[in-house]
Design an enzyme around this catalytic site. Structure first.
Site, PDB file in Angstrom:
ATOM      1  N   GLY A  47       0.839  -1.190   0.000  1.00  0.00           N
ATOM      2  CA  GLY A  47       0.000   0.000   0.000  1.00  0.00           C
ATOM      3  C   GLY A  47       0.873   1.238   0.000  1.00  0.00           C
ATOM      4  CB  ALA A  49       3.017   2.606   4.668  1.00  0.00           C
ATOM      5  CG  HIS A 271     -15.772   7.080   7.502  1.00  0.00           C
ATOM      6  ND1 HIS A 271     -16.763   7.867   6.968  1.00  0.00           N
ATOM      7  CD2 HIS A 271     -14.614   7.530   6.970  1.00  0.00           C
ATOM      8  CE1 HIS A 271     -16.208   8.752   6.146  1.00  0.00           C
ATOM      9  NE2 HIS A 271     -14.903   8.573   6.133  1.00  0.00           N
ATOM     10  CB  SER A 289     -15.228  10.510  -0.061  1.00  0.00           C
ATOM     11  OG  SER A 289     -14.356  11.516   0.380  1.00  0.00           O
ATOM     12  NE  ARG A 335     -12.891  10.282   8.500  1.00  0.00           N
ATOM     13  CZ  ARG A 335     -12.035   9.660   7.702  1.00  0.00           C
ATOM     14  NH1 ARG A 335     -11.384   8.601   8.143  1.00  0.00           N
ATOM     15  NH2 ARG A 335     -11.821  10.097   6.473  1.00  0.00           N
ATOM     16  CG  LEU A 446      -4.696   8.852   1.714  1.00  0.00           C
ATOM     17  CD1 LEU A 446      -5.224   9.481   0.424  1.00  0.00           C
ATOM     18  CD2 LEU A 446      -4.543   7.349   1.526  1.00  0.00           C
TER      19      LEU A 446
END
Length: 643
Positions: A47, A49, A271, A289, A335, A446
């Site tokens: 991914g 990272a 979320h 999103s 969130r 991210l």
């Protein structure tokens, strides 16, 4: 519960916080370019990272082996991230700064993260955007060509860079092309369709990994001077989550069983903008999103059980409950705050949709103000995805959303260099615990993944490797490797040999129900004790009655899932125990017994301003707790308020 006597040293540099990282980079031991070729590094996961780390280490000259269980590195779950990536560039000139991003992140994490790590993250956010633009990542731009930004929850500035609703995909493609270049040059050896099933530790140091080829079933070992885990989060312990079905805890958990401490597992994020479940047979949930909260307004009917179509409910009969409760941040509260507020409305029987299990996310005002073309340009692919799944057009009717398990702030404990307590074993991205505290702000995953992979690990790993110059890797025919290989082989064949009556998915769904009902959005001592009484019998039944179809020597997804669910059945117990021991509410960890009069999270800074790092003592055994105290010199803990 034994607290042990281990003192966790995070190796945080001395000095002013704004100088720590630069000074630390100067102080770490270096490996000169010619000697880097003499070191071998394993990176598990591709991914953001993992791909960034493997590409960067390869570019520096290290010999890297990269592993992923997908058929291609670019299928890593980072591709699913939608909304954006934070950076304190202050292009909008609206008051942003490195310190403000640092402040928002520490506050958003409810004061349960390390100040030094978070400040470094805010600093590196500036470099990340430059790196990605240079790679050709197609960030959205304003009419004049400058990079555009938008707002996300927990911030009052516009600092989130984005590529429509595909930011994770575009960033991953940037990291993947950097990785592919190193594969072509021969500095990185790529192993797709290969799952890490254990870590090998010899003389107290990480010496390599044992893997299974998912196509042939062959179990092999790989040795290296250092092992890097970048394998994502554990949200699928709840069965229903926004994660891809393949996401799992296996790599981190197997490392934990070999001695790596697991920190803050109870910090799981819910979320707020997920498509509500439509029936009890769903295997996963779909995220919409958080960026949609920039232009969408969240509301429910004021009347209980109002069955009218949303376009038939007048403005005066709608409750925009986030705007009412949190006027300063409105729909862009963090969130955890937004999720609990939505749950409160649904629990009060004001939910909407066929199952009355959602709230509205309404774009009619934004469409009227900006025009449908602008909304299409900003969120087009997200609107298409929603319509494809629900059959409803968000341009015509409001979306229906409800909170769901999404991200995990807990993970393997790491120090300032991103090394676990096992020397030579590193952990990056969502798989570690380090940067988000008890609640991650949107668009920061991210940021952390790329900061860890592109900038932190490449600068710190030499401090560990330099003293090992001239030392060969442990050969894979060493007894330490042979013993772990036997353990892995026994575990795989043991799962195939049960030949019981219930499917792997049945056990996973049962575990998920226990976890969500008792350790989900709200937790009590009673519910957690109930979960802890139900998980061990389910685990025993799994090993007595699971039916794994197929055989080992071929592609066998039933076997893959069985190994991962077996780990979830062990890990879920630790998650609940950690939640039981943390007698406070903070961020995504909400203990009903600890809340303010307004129903907000009530922390206990006197007793729980620490990282809870657990040491494995055996399956079903109470793990040993080690505490890393958290000290706040620059952002002083206070009751979080977004009003």
């Amino acid at each position: 519960m034994s607290t042990g006597t281990v003192v966790l040293d995070a190796h945080i540099p001395a000095g002013p916080i704004e100088e720590k990282w630069d000074q630390h980079r100067f102080d770490v031991k270096l490996v000169n370019p010619a000697n880097k070729r003499r070191f071998e590094v394993i990176v598990v996961g591709t991914g953001l990272a993992g791909a960034a780390a493997a590409a960067s280490l390869g570019e520096l000259g290290y010999r890297v082996k990269s592993f992923c269980f997908q058929d291609s590195p670019r299928r890593a779950h980072s591709i699913a991230a939608q909304g954006g990536i934070n950076a304190a560039k202050n292009y909008k000139n609206d008051g942003d700064s490195v310190f403000r991003l640092f402040y928002d992140t520490v506050k958003g994490g409810d004061y349960r993260s390390r100040e030094a790590n978070v400040y470094r993250l805010a600093q590196l956010s500036l470099n990340i955007i430059d790196q990605c633009v240079a790679q050709g990542v197609p960030f959205a731009r304003e009419y004049g060509g400058l990079l555009d930004t938008r707002s996300f929850g927990g911030a009052q500035v516009s600092r989130t860079f984005y590529a429509r609703g595909q930011t994770g995909q575009q960033l991953l493609l940037g990291a993947y092309q950097a990785l592919a270049r190193q594969i072509h040059l021969g500095t990185v050896e790529m192993h797709p369709r290969t799952e890490m099933l254990d870590v090998v530790v010899k003389d107290g140091r990480a010496a390599g990994i044992v893997v299974r080829d998912l196509t042939t079933g062959e179990i092999t070992s790989h040795s290296a001077h250092a092992v890097v885990l970048a394998t994502g989060g554990y949200g699928n312990v709840f069965f229903l989550s926004t994660n891809a079905k393949g996401c799992n805890v296996t790599a981190a958990w197997r490392a934990h069983r070999r001695g790596a401490l697991f920190a803050n597992p109870c910090f799981t994020q819910i979320h707020p903008t997920c498509i509500p479940a439509s029936d009890e047979f769903q295997s996963k949930l779909t995220l919409m999103s958080e960026s949609l909260r920039n232009d969408g307004r969240i509301w429910v009917p004021q009347e209980f059980g109002d069955g009218r179509s949303p376009d038939q409910i007048p403005e005066g009969e709608r409750d925009y409950f986030l705007e009412r409760r949190y006027p300063a941040f409105g729909n862009l509260v963090p969130r955890d705050v937004a999720s609990r507020a939505a749950k409160r409305e649904v629990d009060a029987e004001r939910g909407v949709g066929p199952l009355k299990n959602g709230v509205y996310l309404d774009f009619s005002g934004a469409i009227a103000r900006l025009g449908a073309d602008v909304i299409e340009e900003r969120y087009g692919n997200l609107f298409q995805m929603y319509e494809r799944i629900t059959g409803e057009d968000p341009f015509a009717v409001p979306m229906r959303i409800y909170p769901a398990v999404h991200y995990t702030m807990g993970g393997l404990w790491v120090d300032y260099n991103l090394m676990t307590n096992v020397p030579g074993l590193y952990c990056l991205g969502e798989a570690n615990f380090s940067d988000h505290g008890a609640n991650r702000l949107g668009a920061s995953a991210l940021m952390q993944g790329l900061a860890d992979g592109y900038f932190v690990l490449p600068a710190t790993i030499s401090d560990y490797l330099a003293p090992l110059l001239g030392e060969p890797v442990v050969p894979t025919d060493d007894p330490a490797f042979q013993e772990v290989e036997r353990d892995v082989d026994d575990r795989v064949r043991g799962l195939l040999g049960v030949n019981g009556s219930r499917t792997v998915d049945w056990f996973h769904r049962e575990l998920g129900k226990i976890m969500w009902d008792n350790c989900g959005m709200a937790r009590t001592r009673e519910s957690l004790e109930k979960a802890l009484s139900e998980i061990p019998p389910l685990r025993e039944e799994f090993h007595r009655d699971v039916r794994v179809l197929g055989e080992n020597e071929t592609l066998n997804q039933s076997l893959e899932k069985a190994g991962r669910v077996a780990d979830f059945l062990e890990f879920g117990e630790l998650l609940c125990y950690d939640a039981l021991q943390r007698e406070e509410s903070c961020g995504g960890h909400f203990r009903v017994e600890h809340q303010t009069e307004d129903g907000e999270a009530l922390r206990d800074d006197d007793n729980f301003s620490h990282v809870s790092a657990w040491k494995f003592q055996g399956v079903g055994q109470t793990e040993t707790l080690h505490k890393e105290p958290l000290e706040f010199e620059y952002v002083h803990p206070s009751q979080r308020s977004y009003k």
